[in-house]
Design a protein around this motif. Sequence first.
Motif, mmCIF file in Angstrom:
data_model
loop_
_atom_site.group_PDB
_atom_site.id
_atom_site.type_symbol
_atom_site.label_atom_id
_atom_site.label_comp_id
_atom_site.label_asym_id
_atom_site.label_seq_id
_atom_site.Cartn_x
_atom_site.Cartn_y
_atom_site.Cartn_z
ATOM 1 N N LEU A 247 0.971 -1.318 -0.110
ATOM 2 C CA LEU A 247 0.192 0.016 -0.047
ATOM 3 C C LEU A 247 0.862 1.273 0.084
ATOM 4 N N ASP A 248 0.395 2.327 -0.548
ATOM 5 C CA ASP A 248 1.194 3.881 -0.458
ATOM 6 C C ASP A 248 1.264 3.944 0.695
ATOM 7 N N PHE A 249 2.531 4.333 1.122
ATOM 8 C CA PHE A 249 3.023 4.997 2.181
ATOM 9 C C PHE A 249 3.129 3.979 3.373
ATOM 10 N N SER A 250 3.016 2.793 2.924
ATOM 11 C CA SER A 250 3.458 1.746 4.012
ATOM 12 C C SER A 250 4.622 1.565 4.349
ATOM 13 N N ILE A 251 4.991 0.896 5.606
ATOM 14 C CA ILE A 251 6.147 0.549 6.189
ATOM 15 C C ILE A 251 6.442 -1.150 6.358
ATOM 16 N N HIS A 347 4.663 4.441 -2.521
ATOM 17 C CA HIS A 347 5.737 4.892 -1.907
ATOM 18 C C HIS A 347 5.957 3.777 -0.596
ATOM 19 N N VAL A 348 7.186 3.207 -0.409
ATOM 20 C CA VAL A 348 7.099 2.646 0.766
ATOM 21 C C VAL A 348 8.604 2.706 1.558
#
Lengths: 351, 351
Positions: A247-251, A347-348
């Motif tokens: 997922l977008d902006f996941s860590i 973004h990850v």
Amino acid sequence: MEIHPYLTTKTLVPENQESPIHFLRSQKIFPLPYFYRRNHFSYPFLLPNLYYLTIYGLVHHPSYFHLEQLKLMPSKSFVIPLECAGNQRDKFIPKVFGEQWKGGAMSQAEWKGVPLKDILSKACLQKDAKEVVFIGADCGRRTDTVGVFYYARSLPIAKALHPDTMIAYECNGQPIPFKHGYPLRLIVPGWYAMASVKWLQQIIVIDQPFTGPFQAVDYIYYPHKNSDANKKPVTTINVNSLIQFPLDFSIHDTGTIVIEGIAWTGNGVITQVEISVDNGETWKEATLASQHDEPYAWTQWSFVWEAYEKGEYIILAKATDSSGRTQPFAAMWNRKGYGYNAVQKVHVKIE
Amino acid sequence: MEIHPYLTTKTLVPENQESPIHFLRSQKIFPLPYFYRRNHFSYPFLLPNLYYLTIYGLVHHPSYFHLEQLKLMPSKSFVIPLECAGNQRDKFIPKVFGEQWKGGAMSQAEWKGVPLKDILSKACLQKDAKEVVFIGADCGRRTDTVGVFYYARSLPIAKALHPDTMIAYECNGQPIPFKHGYPLRLIVPGWYAMASVKWLQQIIVIDQPFTGPFQAVDYIYYPHKNSDANKKPVTTINVNSLIQFPLDFSIHDTGTIVIEGIAWTGNGVITQVEISVDNGETWKEATLASQHDEPYAWTQWSFVWEAYEKGEYIILAKATDSSGRTQPFAAMWNRKGYGYNAVQKVHVKIE
């Protein structure tokens, strides 16, 4: 402890809810409760036993059909993605007004029905027929005009006669759910889903371009903010892809990450999906799942990424279809926000 | 035709789902199925009949309590909003990694329980007690460290002894739903909800700052991207507001539009909500609903806007609380994206 994804609510009246598409990975066909819901008006009131599909206008034999008659005719069925023309509208820059659909104004099901051409052939088109208008049972007011309108759309004769354009009466092996058009829904493979009119009640054959507001005002690409110059109608689905995971902006922890998603097009089949994990500097090919002879279904793809180094990454996905179309790096901006299909970007952070 | 809003799925494992807060207008208390779900780990396994809350460490009488014992003690109940510290994280610019919560990582319910101070008093704090640690039954791995951790948080003694900090056993008149902490949940009014530990199992009194990762690594404001300088812990809820209607980038007919929303703070009560429909050039006061003596509940507000002129508008909402805090025009950016509380901004088009 049971955990389920849910539809994402955009508006309740009319009902507009997104499919949790990121959480339905590897599902060729979506369970119907997870099908996205997109309406222009409140749900219509139908009297199913009195429900007839009428066909008139420039035909030699104006006629009507009951659902049960249609079921006796030769049928076709296909796995077909339906995608709202406004899907991913939230990604346009500058932003545009309208439902802020993310990636889930799209779902895939198996649709079964009677080829429209067989119906038109029974009614016998007159020689000057140019367009076929489809009128649903749903109606209401608009914010931009005075009056009450039925939801109505037209197809040019050639698309109406395409052997796979159908009057559907089944979805995933069941009667079409009411919210998705019961008892009859036009299904136009390859076109954005505004063409696939729900609660289809009337078919009218005409000899000139249809000018209803859902044909001539909405579902038009307007490339300029303050002028209607160079407008053109929304029709065929653009070549497109979606990254379902990550997922977008996941860590994420360091290790192997399987990047997964789908790719689709309204013009041919997907031939290639390329992935970049360095924001476009280098690209590699994703593995495409077999299509099992489904000519319209989306293509599932995956890519194994060894994410051993900590840091922030931008993952891109870019699909190409058999007609030679490739996703652009920027979508064609248009005032009503249709047809978004830019290269996917996620973004990850690996930590 | 029934139409319901749904939770918005952020992740399934652990389960993180947003409340459809924009579609629950004028609801002081949310139905529990619409309560947001925020977890750090998979749901724990509990054996309710063997469930005891133990209290030990720097107390003269280490002891344990069964749910049924707690129910016999004097109780308090309050309408309390629980807000995830990462609520509205998706609005930070530059974007930050983590769950991309929009406005719905927040819900309000009536919580009933035993004041924590009564429990601490029974156990009898030792003189050198400085912090009280609360350990939940949920545990698992983190992406940033090796090891398995329980979810655990501490409170300074003063906050632990606040008469309204409670060990809750009921929510909206029922036993707390399992997903929200059954059978016992710490409730810390006025603090972001990371403090309100679910599935509370152990209380340990210590004489030094607690350094568990959910205390010393997460839930810290880090104002700089690449350095930990000037960090400080996330505690009290910022003064904040939410515009529930109209929705961002929505399109409306000319006429009267009732702008509606909520405002809340962890420090006192809301004293004023100001609305601008011209992107901040002019402001007017919204009407605040009565709080009915609920000291912690959010404040519902509304503002009647005569939107007779077509065009694009930017609506702002700005709340002020009794401690003199007002929402800033830009939220304080921080690396983990906590405490977003900038003036609310909603774009609408009147046509």
